[in-house]
Design an enzyme around this catalytic site. Structure first.
Site, PDB file in Angstrom:
ATOM      1  N   HIS A  69       0.819  -1.218   0.000  1.00 56.31           N
ATOM      2  CA  HIS A  69       0.000   0.000   0.000  1.00 56.31           C
ATOM      3  C   HIS A  69       0.852   1.266   0.000  1.00 56.31           C
ATOM      4  O   HIS A  69       0.376   2.342   0.323  1.00 56.31           O
ATOM      5  CB  HIS A  69      -0.965  -0.010   1.190  1.00 56.31           C
ATOM      6  CG  HIS A  69      -1.974  -1.122   1.104  1.00 56.31           C
ATOM      7  ND1 HIS A  69      -2.600  -1.655   2.185  1.00 56.31           N
ATOM      8  CD2 HIS A  69      -2.440  -1.808   0.027  1.00 56.31           C
ATOM      9  CE1 HIS A  69      -3.426  -2.632   1.793  1.00 56.31           C
ATOM     10  NE2 HIS A  69      -3.336  -2.738   0.491  1.00 56.31           N
ATOM     11  N   SER A 122      -5.089  -9.889  10.021  1.00 57.74           N
ATOM     12  CA  SER A 122      -6.194 -10.851  10.169  1.00 57.74           C
ATOM     13  C   SER A 122      -6.584 -11.394   8.810  1.00 57.74           C
ATOM     14  O   SER A 122      -6.192 -12.497   8.426  1.00 57.74           O
ATOM     15  CB  SER A 122      -7.379 -10.187  10.848  1.00 57.74           C
ATOM     16  OG  SER A 122      -7.670  -8.961  10.229  1.00 57.74           O
TER      17      SER A 122
END
Ligand SMILES: [Zn+2]
Length: 263
Positions: A133, A204
């Site tokens: 990112h 996660s």
């Protein structure tokens, strides 16, 4: 006592797996940044909770009028101050970041792929880092993918232009609607192809493209190790799950790895 023995055994086994693997790749997410006090985007105290979510077509808007987009960025900075980028600048790597850098230096970790944009892995000394990112400390040329430290590019004329190719420059941080920079994606694909062990830390459910890496490695018969405070959707797939703060688990793991390398 019994619990301690179990934990020791878990570190032993994890160190074994790491030392026996040929190409360990680390994947990290927000969990490790939170331990350094990085402000989250969502949830209580989140930047977007306070200022509103950025538009889902942020990149398309940027491309439609880069000059206007940059003027808005500069204006927002005047309105809100520089507190967000300052929180990045002031954040320091935690023992988890340093442990991962040490595992690279020891020759165990070959590459680190992160979803975090805070520069803390590089600050801790990790060398082979792919930032899916982007990195908020950097600006990136949309023409040639060259990265520049923010203070190296003048904002006197907007949009700023690349000193190498005159392409339009934007933040290296990947916007909504923006493709992952092609050079980063290439590295991710190359590393996943080589990888026989993934060490996943503080994340996660991975967003694309990282979501596919663990499955790909698993399918090839590779090992999957998870370090997380909580169970994650990836947990059932993992060979080893270590529960706890990465800042505590990873330095401990380094000790076991070093002991094994000495033998
Ligand atoms: Zn350029």
């Amino acid at each position: 006592m019994a619990e301690e023995t179990t934990l020791e055994k878990a570190f032993e086994v994890t160190a074994d797996v790491l030392c026996e693997a040929k190409h360990v790749v680390v994947l990290t997410g927000a969990g490790i940044s939170v331990e350094s006090g990085i402000r989250p985007f969502r949830g209580p105290g989140g930047l977007w909770t306070e200022r509103g979510e950025p538009p889902m077509d942020g990149f398309q808007r940027f491309m439609a009028d880069p000059k206007k987009a940059w003027e808005d960025i500069v204006q927002r900075r005047t309105q809100y101050g520089d507190d967000f980028t300052r929180s990045f600048r002031e954040a320091k790597p935690n023992p988890g970041h340093y442990a991962l850098a040490e595992l690279e230096e020891l020759g165990i970790v070959k590459y680190l792929i992160t979803q975090n944009v805070d520069n803390l892995h590089r600050a801790a000394g990790s060398k082979n880092v792919a930032e899916i990112h982007g990195n908020m400390a950097l600006l990136r040329c949309l023409g040639c993918n060259a990265r520049y430290p923010r203070d190296q590019i003048t904002l006197e004329t907007l949009p700023p232009r690349c000193p190498k190719c005159n392409g339009v420059i934007k933040s290296d941080g990947v916007m909504f609607g923006e493709p992952i920079p092609s050079d980063v994606l290439d590295i991710c694909q190359r590393e996943t192809a080589r990888c026989d062990c993934i060490l996943s830390v503080g994340t996660s459910a991975f967003v694309y493209p990282a979501a596919g890496f663990p499955q790909t490695v698993k399918r090839k018969g590779g090992a999957l190790i998870e370090v997380n405070l909580y169970e994650t959707p990836m947990t059932p797939m993992c060979d080893i799950s270590l529960r706890g703060q990465s800042g505590e688990i990873l330095p401990e793991l380094v000790k076991y790895v070093k002991a094994k390398l000495k033998r």
